[in-house]
Design an enzyme around this catalytic site. Structure first.
Site, PDB file in Angstrom:
ATOM      1  N   THR A  25     -37.639  24.650 -75.783  1.00  0.00           N
ATOM      2  CA  THR A  25     -37.643  26.115 -75.848  1.00  0.00           C
ATOM      3  C   THR A  25     -37.873  26.584 -77.283  1.00  0.00           C
ATOM      4  OG1 THR A  25     -35.315  26.502 -76.428  1.00  0.00           O
ATOM      5  CG2 THR A  25     -35.825  26.089 -74.101  1.00  0.00           C
ATOM      6  N   ASP A  26     -38.151  27.858 -77.423  1.00  0.00           N
ATOM      7  CA  ASP A  26     -38.118  28.475 -78.740  1.00  0.00           C
ATOM      8  C   ASP A  26     -36.681  28.946 -78.993  1.00  0.00           C
ATOM      9  OD1 ASP A  26     -38.899  29.467 -81.173  1.00  0.00           O
ATOM     10  OD2 ASP A  26     -40.388  30.860 -80.395  1.00  0.00           O
ATOM     11  N   TRP A  27     -36.498  29.646 -80.088  1.00  0.00           N
ATOM     12  CA  TRP A  27     -35.185  30.054 -80.584  1.00  0.00           C
ATOM     13  C   TRP A  27     -34.403  30.852 -79.535  1.00  0.00           C
ATOM     14  CZ3 TRP A  27     -33.017  29.168 -85.483  1.00  0.00           C
ATOM     15  CH2 TRP A  27     -31.907  29.944 -85.827  1.00  0.00           C
ATOM     16  N   ALA A  28     -33.343  30.254 -78.990  1.00  0.00           N
ATOM     17  CA  ALA A  28     -32.402  30.942 -78.094  1.00  0.00           C
ATOM     18  C   ALA A  28     -33.060  31.499 -76.839  1.00  0.00           C
ATOM     19  CB  ALA A  28     -31.666  32.065 -78.842  1.00  0.00           C
ATOM     20  N   ASP A  29     -34.176  30.926 -76.417  1.00  0.00           N
ATOM     21  CA  ASP A  29     -34.902  31.558 -75.319  1.00  0.00           C
ATOM     22  C   ASP A  29     -34.302  31.310 -73.946  1.00  0.00           C
ATOM     23  OD1 ASP A  29     -36.774  33.259 -76.336  1.00  0.00           O
ATOM     24  OD2 ASP A  29     -38.293  31.735 -76.632  1.00  0.00           O
TER      25      ASP A  29
END
Length: 491
Positions: A25-29
């Site tokens: 995932t990307d940041w906190a997605d």
């Protein structure tokens, strides 16, 4: 959201394409599935949805409860151990492929070419090859030695602008201190044309302590005074570094400060060269007519200043083509492959594309210090099937007086399709160097499947019918003899 899309992540990517890599995932997605997208009730629900969709590794920057919650989901039967094993195997496989079990750490001595002279030369060459000459009235460029230059504008003496965001730091705000050993545009022009021939008045400057668009404007009078002794004004305009959400815009217009600066300088009557350095097309339709030459350097990196000086002095020639459509108005931000239904003159009652979309410079546009002609376009098959290969040849001649490189672009256009076709699609490209008077043939070989498109059922299809293949001003019509639809995205 893609983080919750089983069809894209598991069916299409992992199963249909047999892709065995790792999805991160990307940041906190995963959190965003419930905090932003609202497709999950809470964090636990979001983790369940994402992992079952095919996510293998989560970037969880805020809390350490992710693993605890995922274990609960497995124990409850909401996430299968088979899914956990698959994710773990993908992580281990990637680490083995990267050699991390044998060499877990990376040391500089293992990469002797890092920041070497060899790579610096390639970085300079990349910058030279990617700057686009968009306008050159009355052959203002190249500038001859002895030309007196007034250099001004916020990007003139900034390494931060040349590198953009996600370079030395996230927003690029510390770049000038890290990259101080390289030349800004001002420094490179001074070295090339002589410090005595280059005067610098910032006029508009970026405030590096604030938001990327924060600008400081000084009195225009010193710049106007300096212009009296200059032969050419080099106005370096554009953007400070930025990335992601802090760089979001609500208006594509170039800042009013910079546009007013150019308008004031134009009143001096001295020829103006606009050097645009930006990460997206900022609207400048009101000042473009005031300039005799325009160059878009498109965030060229540490050697951008040196590359620009080589090009402006004529030691190198421009060869790049614009990789996007540059709009003239804020409501005209479009891609080059717009639908044929948006074009002018197709039938009565169709929207007037040109009236709604006003283009400053089209995709694929770019000038040179020389000229090129195209001739003898030939396609080896006028009838083809879905499994065939098409070979297209064309002759390119340097009809000017200096060496140059030409980027040759091959487009295809589908005459009729079950889904409204694009007006054109870039199928292949090449760049070749030619001396004055030299002619060379360019050869492209493309599979017929490159002419396929995704139909209404989400499958790649090539339909029987006519296509136009075009290169420069030349074109040829070819026909597909039978239709074929691929049942896998791996065509």
């Amino acid at each position: 959201p893609v983080h919750a899309d089983w069809t894209l992540l598991t069916k299409w990517l992992k199963n249909d394409l047999q892709w065995d890599g790792l999805i991160v995932t990307d940041w906190a997605d995963i959190n965003n599935l419930y905090t932003r997208e609202k497709v999950a009730r809470d964090k636990k629900d979001a983790i369940r949805i994402a992992i079952n969709a095919g996510i293998d590794m989560a970037m969880e920057p805020y809390k350490v409860d992710y693993c605890t919650i995922l274990r609960e989901l497995v124990e409850e039967g909401s996430v299968s151990m088979e899914r956990i094993d698959d994710a773990a195997a993908r992580a281990l496989r990637l680490k083995y492929r990267l050699g991390l079990f044998d060499h877990p750490n990376t040391t500089l001595k293992e990469h002797p070419d890092h920041a070497s002279k060899k790579f610096r030369k390639e970085a300079l060459e990349s910058a030279v090859e990617t700057m686009v000459l968009l306008k050159n009235e009355n052959s203002l460029l190249p500038l001859s030695q002895g030309t007196r230059l007034l250099v001004t504008g916020p990007t003139a003496n900034s390494m931060r602008s040349l590198n953009g965001g996600w370079s030395y730091t996230w927003q690029g705000h510390l770049t000038d201190s890290y990259a101080k050993d390289y030349n800004t545009i001002l420094e490179a022009l001074s070295a090339t044309f002589g410090a005595a021939n280059v005067s610098y008045v910032p006029t508009v400057s970026f405030n590096n302590e604030g938001h990327y668009e924060d600008e400081t404007v000084s009195d225009f009078a010193p710049a106007l005074k300096a212009a009296e002794k200059a032969d050419v004004i080099v106005a370096c305009i554009g953007e400070n570094s930025y990335c992601e959400t802090p760089g979001n815009l609500t208006d594509l217009h170039l800042s009013a400060n910079q546009r007013e600066m150019v308008k004031a300088l134009a009143k001096t009557g001295k020829p103006i060269l606009l050097v645009i350095n930006e990460g997206r097309p900022r609207i400048l339709a009101d000042i473009e007519p005031l300039a005799q030459a325009v160059v878009d350097v498109i965030i060229p990196g540490n050697f951008g200043g040196d590359a620009l000086a080589l090009l402006l002095s004529g030691k190198r020639n421009f060869s790049a083509k614009l990789p996007f459509t540059y709009p003239r108005e804020i409501n005209s931000l479009v891609t080059y492959d717009y639908k044929v239904s948006e074009e002018v003159g197709k039938m009565e009652g169709v929207y007037d594309y040109d009236a709604r979309v006003n283009v400053q410079w089209p995709f694929g546009y770019g000038k040179s210090y020389t000229t090129f002609s195209y001739s003898n376009l030939h396609v080896d098959k006028h009838q083809f099937g879905p499994s065939d290969m098409l070979t297209v040849t064309v002759d390119i001649t340097n009809t000017g007086s200096v060496d140059g490189k030409e980027a040759v672009l091959l487009y295809s256009s589908d005459h009729v399709a079950s889904v409204v076709p694009d007006n054109k699609r870039l199928r292949a490209f090449d760049k070749l160097a030619l001396m004055p008077g030299e002619t060379r043939a360019v050869r492209f070989t493309i599979p017929a499947s490159d002419l396929a498109f995704v139909n209404a059922q989400g499958l790649w299809t090539l339909e029987a019918g006519d296509f136009t293949l075009s290169i420069g001003p030349l074109s040829a019509t070819v026909s597909c003899s039978e239709s074929y639809t691929w049942t896998s995205p791996n065509i």
